[in-house]
Design a protein around this motif. Structure first.
Motif, PDB file in Angstrom:
ATOM      1  N   MET A   1      13.954  44.245  54.250  1.00 16.20           N
ATOM      2  CA  MET A   1      13.682  43.231  55.182  1.00 16.20           C
ATOM      3  C   MET A   1      14.918  42.381  54.651  1.00 16.20           C
ATOM      4  O   MET A   1      14.911  41.758  53.258  1.00 16.20           O
TER       5      MET A   1
ATOM      6  N   GLN B   1      20.899  40.755  56.527  1.00 14.84           N
ATOM      7  CA  GLN B   1      22.362  41.463  56.282  1.00 14.84           C
ATOM      8  C   GLN B   1      22.402  42.399  57.167  1.00 14.84           C
ATOM      9  O   GLN B   1      23.204  43.358  57.793  1.00 14.84           O
TER      10      GLN B   1
ATOM     11  N   GLY C   1      12.182  40.932  50.535  1.00 17.61           N
ATOM     12  CA  GLY C   1      12.495  39.688  49.500  1.00 17.61           C
ATOM     13  C   GLY C   1      12.012  38.825  49.413  1.00 17.61           C
ATOM     14  O   GLY C   1      11.059  38.282  50.461  1.00 17.61           O
TER      15      GLY C   1
ATOM     16  N   GLU D   1      16.299  34.623  46.647  1.00 17.63           N
ATOM     17  CA  GLU D   1      17.110  34.608  46.966  1.00 17.63           C
ATOM     18  C   GLU D   1      17.881  35.682  47.689  1.00 17.63           C
ATOM     19  O   GLU D   1      18.744  36.130  47.559  1.00 17.63           O
TER      20      GLU D   1
ATOM     21  N   PHE E   1      19.133  33.915  60.776  1.00 16.63           N
ATOM     22  CA  PHE E   1      18.295  33.305  60.969  1.00 16.63           C
ATOM     23  C   PHE E   1      17.882  33.353  59.481  1.00 16.63           C
ATOM     24  O   PHE E   1      17.578  34.840  59.409  1.00 16.63           O
TER      25      PHE E   1
HETATM   26  C1  LIG Z   1      15.507  33.467  51.384  1.00 15.69           C
HETATM   27  S1  LIG Z   1      16.209  35.493  52.309  1.00 15.69           S
HETATM   28  C2  LIG Z   1      17.602  35.084  51.064  1.00 15.69           C
HETATM   29  C3  LIG Z   1      18.682  35.232  52.213  1.00 15.69           C
HETATM   30  C4  LIG Z   1      19.624  35.887  50.898  1.00 15.69           C
HETATM   31  N1  LIG Z   1      20.419  34.857  50.109  1.00 15.69           N
HETATM   32  C5  LIG Z   1      20.713  35.756  52.487  1.00 15.69           C
HETATM   33  O1  LIG Z   1      21.808  34.966  52.725  1.00 15.69           O
HETATM   34  O2  LIG Z   1      21.352  37.347  52.436  1.00 15.69           O
HETATM   35  C6  LIG Z   1      14.126  36.121  51.016  1.00 15.69           C
HETATM   36  C7  LIG Z   1      14.278  36.809  51.783  1.00 15.69           C
HETATM   37  O3  LIG Z   1      13.677  36.853  53.087  1.00 15.69           O
HETATM   38  C8  LIG Z   1      13.688  37.736  53.932  1.00 15.69           C
HETATM   39  N2  LIG Z   1      14.302  37.574  55.098  1.00 15.69           N
HETATM   40  C9  LIG Z   1      14.818  36.650  55.707  1.00 15.69           C
HETATM   41  N3  LIG Z   1      15.521  36.329  55.903  1.00 15.69           N
HETATM   42  C10 LIG Z   1      14.880  37.323  56.764  1.00 15.69           C
HETATM   43  C11 LIG Z   1      15.717  37.552  58.337  1.00 15.69           C
HETATM   44  N4  LIG Z   1      16.426  37.234  59.411  1.00 15.69           N
HETATM   45  N5  LIG Z   1      15.750  39.145  58.937  1.00 15.69           N
HETATM   46  C12 LIG Z   1      14.669  40.163  57.463  1.00 15.69           C
HETATM   47  N6  LIG Z   1      14.008  39.419  56.429  1.00 15.69           N
HETATM   48  C13 LIG Z   1      14.845  38.160  56.511  1.00 15.69           C
HETATM   49  C14 LIG Z   1      14.338  38.502  53.131  1.00 15.69           C
HETATM   50  O4  LIG Z   1      13.813  39.860  52.632  1.00 15.69           O
HETATM   51  C15 LIG Z   1      15.092  37.815  52.228  1.00 15.69           C
HETATM   52  O5  LIG Z   1      15.310  39.191  50.522  1.00 15.69           O
END
Ligand SMILES: C[S@@+](CC[C@H](N)C(=O)[O-])C[C@H]1O[C@@H](n2cnc3c(N)ncnc32)[C@H](O)[C@@H]1O
Length: 229
Positions: free
Chosen positions: A85, A88, A111, A114, A134
Motif C-alpha cells: 500500500m 505511489q 507502511g 515516512e 492523497f
Molecule cells: C505518510 S505515508 C508515506 C508517504 C510517502 N512518504 C510518500 O510521500 O509517498 C505512510 C504509509 O501510509 C500508506 N498510505 C498513505 N497514503 C496512501 C494511499 N493513498 N494509498 C495507499 N497507501 C497509502 C502507505 O503504506 C505509506 O507507506
C-alpha cells in the motif's frame, strides 16, 4: 481467500474485521485475515522498526530487516500475490478489485511514518497499489479498502451476490437511485414506475437513471462508457 497483512498496528485491521459483513464472511470461512507485526521480527532489543532518513529530512523510515523477515515468515498458499500500500502505486479500481479477487492469497504490506526503505521494494518486488491521490498516516485503511472491496466479489460474502453485480462501476456506470419504505417522505414520492411490478419498465427506468447520473456526476466515466458501447 486469505489476506495476510503486515502491519505495526494489527488492532486497526481487526477493528474493521470484527463487524458486519466482514465478520460473517470470516465466520463462514469465505475469507481469512491474518495479521503479522514486523515489530515481532526486529533483531533490536528495543524492537525498533524505523530510523531517520539517510540524507536528512523529516520523519522516520521503516527499516528493511523487520519487514523483509516478517514477509519471509508468511506461509504462502496457492496463487499468491504481495501488494504494497503506497500513494505511489497504481490506482485501486473496481476492475483491479475483480482481478485481485482471483488470487487465493494476498500478502499486504502496510507502511507508516515516512514509508518504506526502498530496499523493501527491491527485495520483495510487490505490486504497488494506491487508494487515491492523497496521503494517509498509514497503510491500514488502504489495506482494509482492498480487503473489503475484494471480499465483496467472492461468492457467499454478500447475502445476494446479485447486489454486487448491480453496484456502481460493475458495468462502467454508477448505480441507479434506490428507494425503500415509506412510499412518501416529507412530500417526496417514490417514482411510480418502481411500484407497478412491471420489471421490463423498471429495468428500462433504472438503465436510463444509471446513464443520466453517470453523465452528471462522473463525466469522465460516462465518456469511457460511451467509447466502449
Ligand atoms: C505518510 S505515508 C508515506 C508517504 C510517502 N512518504 C510518500 O510521500 O509517498 C505512510 C504509509 O501510509 C500508506 N498510505 C498513505 N497514503 C496512501 C494511499 N493513498 N494509498 C495507499 N497507501 C497509502 C502507505 O503504506 C505509506 O507507506
Amino acid at each position: 481467500m486469505r489476506f495476510d497483512v503486515l502491519t505495526l498496528f494489527p488492532e486497526l485491521i481487526q477493528s474493521h474485521m470484527d463487524y458486519s459483513i466482514m465478520k460473517r464472511a470470516q465466520d463462514d470461512g469465505i475469507i481469512e485475515v491474518i495479521t503479522h507485526n514486523p515489530r515481532d521480527y526486529t533483531l533490536d532489543k528495543h524492537k525498533k522498526v524505523d530510523d531517520t532518513p539517510y540524507g536528512g529530512g523529516a520523519g522516520m523510515v521503516l527499516m528493511p530487516q523487520p519487514y523483509v523477515d516478517c514477509w519471509e515468515g508468511v506461509n504462502i498458499i496457492g496463487k499468491s500475490l504481495t501488494v504494497m500500500m503506497t500513494p505511489q502505486g497504481e490506482p485501486f479500481t473496481d476492475k483491479l478489485s475483480d482481478e485481485l479477487a482471483e488470487y487465493d492469497q494476498l500478502v499486504i504490506l502496510c507502511g507508516h511514518y515516512e514509508g518504506f526503505d526502498e530496499r523493501i521494494r527491491e527485495i520483495i518486488k510487490p505490486r504497488e497499489i494506491s487508494i487515491g491521490d492523497f496521503v494517509l498516516t498509514g497503510g491500514e485503511l488502504p489495506a482494509l479498502c482492498l480487503i473489503d472491496s475484494i471480499s465483496r466479489k467472492i461468492d457467499g460474502t454478500l447475502g445476494k451476490i446479485e447486489s454486487a453485480h448491480d453496484d456502481s462501476f460493475s458495468d462502467g456506470l454508477l448505480e441507479y437511485p434506490q428507494y425503500t419504505k415509506p412510499r412518501e417522505y416529507r412530500g417526496l414520492e417514490v417514482p411510480e414506475v418502481l411500484l407497478n411490478g412491471n420489471h421490463k419498465l423498471i429495468n428500462e427506468y433504472r438503465k436510463e437513471q444509471k446513464i443520466e447520473r453517470t453523465k452528471n456526476k462522473r463525466p469522465d466515466l460516462y465518456k469511457k462508457w460511451l467509447d466502449n458501447n
